[in-house]
Structures are given as C-alpha cells and as structure tokens.
Design a protein around this motif. Structure first.
Motif, PDB file in Angstrom:
ATOM      1  N   UNK A 150       0.950  -1.023  -0.026  1.00 36.52           N
ATOM      2  CA  UNK A 150       0.001   0.042  -0.123  1.00 36.52           C
ATOM      3  C   UNK A 150       0.891   1.226  -0.135  1.00 36.52           C
ATOM      4  N   UNK A 151       1.300   1.863  -1.137  1.00 34.01           N
ATOM      5  CA  UNK A 151       2.017   2.928  -1.185  1.00 34.01           C
ATOM      6  C   UNK A 151       1.360   4.239  -1.089  1.00 34.01           C
ATOM      7  N   UNK A 152       0.253   4.335  -1.284  1.00 34.81           N
ATOM      8  CA  UNK A 152      -0.617   5.726  -1.091  1.00 34.81           C
ATOM      9  C   UNK A 152      -1.660   5.159  -0.195  1.00 34.81           C
ATOM     10  N   UNK A 153      -1.901   5.478   1.163  1.00 32.59           N
ATOM     11  CA  UNK A 153      -2.958   5.425   2.000  1.00 32.59           C
ATOM     12  C   UNK A 153      -3.862   6.552   2.039  1.00 32.59           C
ATOM     13  N   UNK A 154      -5.070   6.455   2.365  1.00 32.33           N
ATOM     14  CA  UNK A 154      -5.899   7.709   2.577  1.00 32.33           C
ATOM     15  C   UNK A 154      -5.261   8.379   3.776  1.00 32.33           C
ATOM     16  N   UNK A 155      -5.134   9.739   3.153  1.00 31.08           N
ATOM     17  CA  UNK A 155      -4.791  10.626   4.067  1.00 31.08           C
ATOM     18  C   UNK A 155      -3.377  11.035   4.136  1.00 31.08           C
ATOM     19  N   UNK A 156      -2.704  10.220   3.057  1.00 33.50           N
ATOM     20  CA  UNK A 156      -1.044  10.180   2.875  1.00 33.50           C
ATOM     21  C   UNK A 156      -0.413   9.761   4.344  1.00 33.50           C
ATOM     22  N   UNK A 157       0.434   8.589   4.453  1.00 33.59           N
ATOM     23  CA  UNK A 157       1.079   8.221   5.246  1.00 33.59           C
ATOM     24  C   UNK A 157       2.459   8.728   5.481  1.00 33.59           C
ATOM     25  N   UNK A 158       2.925   9.369   4.408  1.00 27.40           N
ATOM     26  CA  UNK A 158       4.098   9.939   4.344  1.00 27.40           C
ATOM     27  C   UNK A 158       4.079  11.632   3.754  1.00 27.40           C
ATOM     28  N   UNK A 159       5.178  12.153   3.861  1.00 31.05           N
ATOM     29  CA  UNK A 159       4.968  13.724   3.696  1.00 31.05           C
ATOM     30  C   UNK A 159       5.683  14.020   2.188  1.00 31.05           C
ATOM     31  N   UNK A 160       5.708  12.686   1.296  1.00 29.26           N
ATOM     32  CA  UNK A 160       6.173  12.924   0.101  1.00 29.26           C
ATOM     33  C   UNK A 160       5.109  12.814  -1.096  1.00 29.26           C
ATOM     34  N   UNK A 176       3.289 -11.786   0.951  1.00 30.96           N
ATOM     35  CA  UNK A 176       2.734 -11.303   2.011  1.00 30.96           C
ATOM     36  C   UNK A 176       2.220  -9.755   1.588  1.00 30.96           C
ATOM     37  N   UNK A 177       2.072  -8.892   2.522  1.00 29.34           N
ATOM     38  CA  UNK A 177       1.175  -7.672   2.669  1.00 29.34           C
ATOM     39  C   UNK A 177       2.299  -6.691   3.299  1.00 29.34           C
ATOM     40  N   UNK A 178       2.455  -5.651   2.621  1.00 24.10           N
ATOM     41  CA  UNK A 178       3.263  -4.487   2.879  1.00 24.10           C
ATOM     42  C   UNK A 178       2.419  -3.460   3.325  1.00 24.10           C
ATOM     43  N   UNK A 179       2.058  -3.175   4.762  1.00 23.10           N
ATOM     44  CA  UNK A 179       0.801  -2.403   4.946  1.00 23.10           C
ATOM     45  C   UNK A 179       0.853  -0.973   4.547  1.00 23.10           C
ATOM     46  N   UNK A 180       2.048  -0.490   4.968  1.00 22.97           N
ATOM     47  CA  UNK A 180       2.361   1.225   4.597  1.00 22.97           C
ATOM     48  C   UNK A 180       3.808   1.378   4.034  1.00 22.97           C
ATOM     49  N   UNK A 181       3.943   2.020   2.963  1.00 21.36           N
ATOM     50  CA  UNK A 181       5.137   2.214   2.419  1.00 21.36           C
ATOM     51  C   UNK A 181       5.739   3.565   2.974  1.00 21.36           C
ATOM     52  N   UNK A 182       6.962   3.420   3.542  1.00 21.91           N
ATOM     53  CA  UNK A 182       7.805   4.456   4.119  1.00 21.91           C
ATOM     54  C   UNK A 182       7.009   5.549   4.830  1.00 21.91           C
ATOM     55  N   UNK A 204      10.031   0.318   8.600  1.00 20.85           N
ATOM     56  CA  UNK A 204      10.400   1.138   9.725  1.00 20.85           C
ATOM     57  C   UNK A 204       9.971   2.661   9.512  1.00 20.85           C
ATOM     58  N   UNK A 205       9.923   3.443  10.487  1.00 22.84           N
ATOM     59  CA  UNK A 205       9.557   4.940  10.388  1.00 22.84           C
ATOM     60  C   UNK A 205      10.412   5.654   9.367  1.00 22.84           C
ATOM     61  N   UNK A 206      10.174   6.944   9.367  1.00 19.43           N
ATOM     62  CA  UNK A 206      10.780   7.962   8.555  1.00 19.43           C
ATOM     63  C   UNK A 206      11.552   7.353   7.270  1.00 19.43           C
TER      64      UNK A 206
END
Length: 465
Positions: A146-156, A197-203, A236-238
């Motif tokens: 999930x490279x783009x989640x609702x609301x944007x999980x990262x600032x890029x 498998x599943x990668x729940x959030x990208x970066x 991981x975060x950041x």
C-alpha cells in the motif's frame, strides 16, 4: 541451507500449496530458508512523476486528464496503460534473470473513492489479479504494498496526498479506512500462496514515532482475523529507516528497511571508487538500519534501494563513467546483503529512463509526445535557510532546507499548475492514438538496462548459501 531462486529453465511453475512464513531469522518455504530477490513495479498501480514523466501527484494529473479526455477515453487509456505496463513478456524476462519476487505498489484510490469511503470498487482487482497470476505462472512471488494510503502516510509525493502533510497520523478516519482496505485485500488473497505477503504502509513518516507501531499492531490483528497465513512486511518509520520506537516483534512479520545510498545519486559525498572506507561506510549504514531485526532475531527485507543513471541526452560529458561508479555502488550493496541473507527489492523495474531495469524507448510515441514538457527547466531559489534558519531542524532533519523547498514549492504548488499543461498534450487524441501511447510501456517498446540486469542476474542466480 538456503533456497536460492528458480532457474530460468524452470519457468511456468504454476503450483505451490505452501505459504511463506517467518521462522526465526529466516523466511521459509516448506521449512527451508528462502531469500526473496527482485524489484518493485513502481509507476504502475501507484504512478509517480519521475517514473512516467508527469508533474506532481497522481490524483492531480488524473483529474486533468479526465477533463481533457472525457470519461470514456480516460478509462480506456488508463486500462491500456495498466495492461501494457506489465504483460507476460515482462514476467518471463524477470524470471529469466533468476529473480523471484516483485513488490507491487498500489494506490488506495483503485479500491475506494474519497467521496465514497468504504464502498469498494471490484475493478481495482482487475490488473492486480492479472499480474499476480502472471508472476505465479513464472514462479515469481509478489508482495502487495500500500504505497498510498488514505490521508497520506508520509510527506512525500509518492503517497499521493497532494500536500506535504501526512494527515494519516492525525485523523483516525484515515486509519480506519486503511484497516478496512487491508481487510478487503486479505479476503481476496487469503488463499493465494504465490502472494508472499502484505506491506501495509510504504515509507511512513510518523513525527511522534509511537503512532506507527500502534497502527501496525492494529492492522496486524485485523488482517490475521481474516488471513492468518500471509507474512506482513513492516516498514520502519521515517521512510523505512528508523525503528527507535519498536519493541516486541509481531508474529510472522518481516521488518523492512529502505537502503538508498547517497553515492548512487547526483552530488555524492565523493566519487565512489570502492575504497575500504567507502565499503565500511555502507556496511555501518546498513547495520544501523537493521539493528532492530538483529535484536529480535528476525529476517530482513530491504524493500527499496538502487542508484539512478544518466543518459547521453543529459549533456554530462562523463555520464558513462558516472554510471560505472553507480553500478559499483550497487554491487557493493548487494555484497553486503548477501552476507546477511537479506531479501531485497530494487527500485525499480520500469520507467522512462531514470532508474529502471527497463525503460521506455526515447523513440516511442509517448516520449515523443511529452518530450517538450520533459525538457523544461525551472530553477529553485536558495533563500529559505537565510530567511528561516530553523528549517534545518524540521522533520525529517536529513532533508535540510533545499529538499523541504523542493517538496513544497515544486512538487506541490508548481506541479499542480503544470498538470494542466501536461494533460493538454493528450487533447483530441483518438482511442487508437491513446492505445499507441500506452503501448509505449510494453516490454517490446522498452530498452533493457543491460549492465544493471546483468548485475542483478549474477546475484539472483547465486547458488545455495
């Protein structure tokens, strides 16, 4: 003993009844460790500006193309784009290199609309199913990201939020919707053993650091209630580099780093010549990133890494020598990963010539159409640090003032305006012309980056470790 990758002569391996799973420090299949090696299909179900040549964020350029093309032609063009971007020829080529896993970045907008949250679009599975099945036919595992989640999980830009804010972390509704999307995906793929498998959030970029582990615990529980088998690959975060707030590992999970090297990009700290000091620098950087995995005794997946490359058209006299140095960086990194049995996914498989294993031919219809747009230059000012010195302490600190300015002014403000100009190139195109543009991304119309692919093939065909 480690299972390596399927030999190119063993393609069309269509049957497996075994889920991959985590066993101590290994990913295993049928009880035997396996190292996943491959690439990401970036720019496909999550489009990115530098990959396909449009400005800004995906939803912005889609909005403008819809205005220009109308609904019928818009749907036709993007259906053909998704089809030609990865076909059976791509799966066969990928398997011929001895690679066994493709990461599939997806945008939540394929599955629901912001104006109808929770109402799932079944057509979102059309091309995802098609590519997963093609990969399975050639013995290639897939990781759904999930490279783009609702609301944007990262600032890029690649989270397709349209701003420089990760609103995912401050609105519970966005998190609820993301959990529901993963429940939707898990129901669909729970029995598919070729999905690694599943990668729940990208970066993710959680400025408080604690909200990310809490979300992982929540989404893991929700997915397991539906699908108890598949591995979760947890970034991981950041941007996949910071595990400071992580504590106890979740079951059947692989923790994932992203390991880009500054030596593989323009303006490196110094020219890479493979000195002992430079190799040790990369070793230390990677060891720091995987410290948590070593602490918990778990496997490592490097979800993204890889240099960028120059072309003759860039006007750089020593561009070939520059590329040689970047290939050397890649070989250095692959050597480090081999020592630690790290699974990896290089960024990326296909683009318009910046980084991909394959790239769209400069003589294709698509590149010819948008070439005037690609060659436009717009300089950026460097006054921000003088006006607001504290900018260098803004999260994430490694961006410094120049990158904050670039992300906000160029990738948000300027790019939003340029979307109209980009879309204008498609005005009055017939369906036949639109299909020709989409077909530019078919493998037969692409150039293979031979040196890169040879390096990956050599590593992919390593024997048992």
């Amino acid at each position: 003993m480690f299972i390596s990758l399927p030999n190119s002569s063993d393609t069309k391996m269509t049957k497996t009844n075994t889920f991959l799973k985590v066993d101590g420090e290994n990913i295993v299949r049928d009880g035997k460790p396996i190292v996943l090696k491959g690439a990401a299909l970036g720019g496909w179900m999550n489009m990115e500006n530098f990959i396909t040549g449009y400005p800004g964020h995906e939803h912005q350029v889609r909005r403008e193309l819809l205005k220009v093309l109308g609904k019928e032609k818009y749907d036709f063009f993007f259906d053909k784009f998704l089809e030609y971007f990865f076909t059976e020829a791509d799966a066969a080529f990928f398997a011929s290199l001895g690679l066994n896993c493709i990461r599939l970045p997806v945008n939540y907008r394929h599955f629901e609309d912001d104006m109808a949250p929770g109402v799932f679009k079944e057509e979102g599975f059309k091309h995802l199913d098609r590519v997963i099945d093609l990969c399975a036919k050639y013995g290639i595992y897939t990781v759904i990201d999930l490279h783009a989640a609702p609301g944007a999980q990262n600032i890029d830009w690649h989270s397709d939020g349209g701003t420089n804010q990760a609103l995912f972390w401050v609105h519970k509704d966005f998190q609820d919707r993301t959990v529901a999307i993963w429940e939707h995906l898990a129901r669909h793929y729970c029995d598919n053993t070729w999905v690694a498998g599943y990668n729940p959030l990208n970066e993710p970029t959680d400025e408080e650091h604690t909200r990310l582990p809490a979300f992982y615990a929540r989404v893991e529980k929700a997915i397991r209630a539906i699908d108890p088998h598949h591995i979760l690959f947890l970034d991981g975060n950041t941007f996949g580099m910071d595990f400071r707030a992580f504590t106890e590992p979740l079951p059947n999970c692989v923790y994932a780093v992203h390991d880009y090297s500054n030596y593989g990009f323009p303006n490196p700290p110094e020219e890479f010549t493979g000195t002992k000091e430079q190799i040790e620098f990369h070793e230390r950087a990677f060891e720091r990133k995987i410290e948590f995995m070593k602490k918990i005794g778990g496997p490592v997946w490097n979800g993204e890494f890889g240099p960028v490359y120059q072309q003759a058209s860039d006007g750089i006299p020593d561009w070939e020598d520059m590329n040689d140095r970047r290939y050397a960086v890649l070989e250095c990194q692959l050597g480090i990963y081999a020592k630690s049995h790290t699974s990896w996914s290089i960024w990326l498989y296909k683009d318009i010539g910046f980084q991909g294993m394959t790239y769209v031919n400069p003589d294709s219809a698509y590149i010819k159409l948008i070439q005037p747009f690609l060659t436009k230059k717009r300089p950026m000012a460097d006054w921000l640090r003088a006006a607001a010195p504290s900018i260098d302490n803004r999260y994430p600190k490694m961006w410094r003032s120049e990158r904050h300015l670039t992300r906000i002014v160029r990738n948000c403000l300027l790019a939003d305006e340029l979307c109209c100009e980009y879309a204008a190139y498609f005005a009055d195109k017939s369906e036949a012309e639109l299909e020709e543009l989409a077909r530019s991304f078919a493998l037969e119309n692409c150039v293979k980056r031979e040196r890169l692919n040879a390096i990956l093939q050599e590593d992919g065909r390593r024997g048992e470790i």
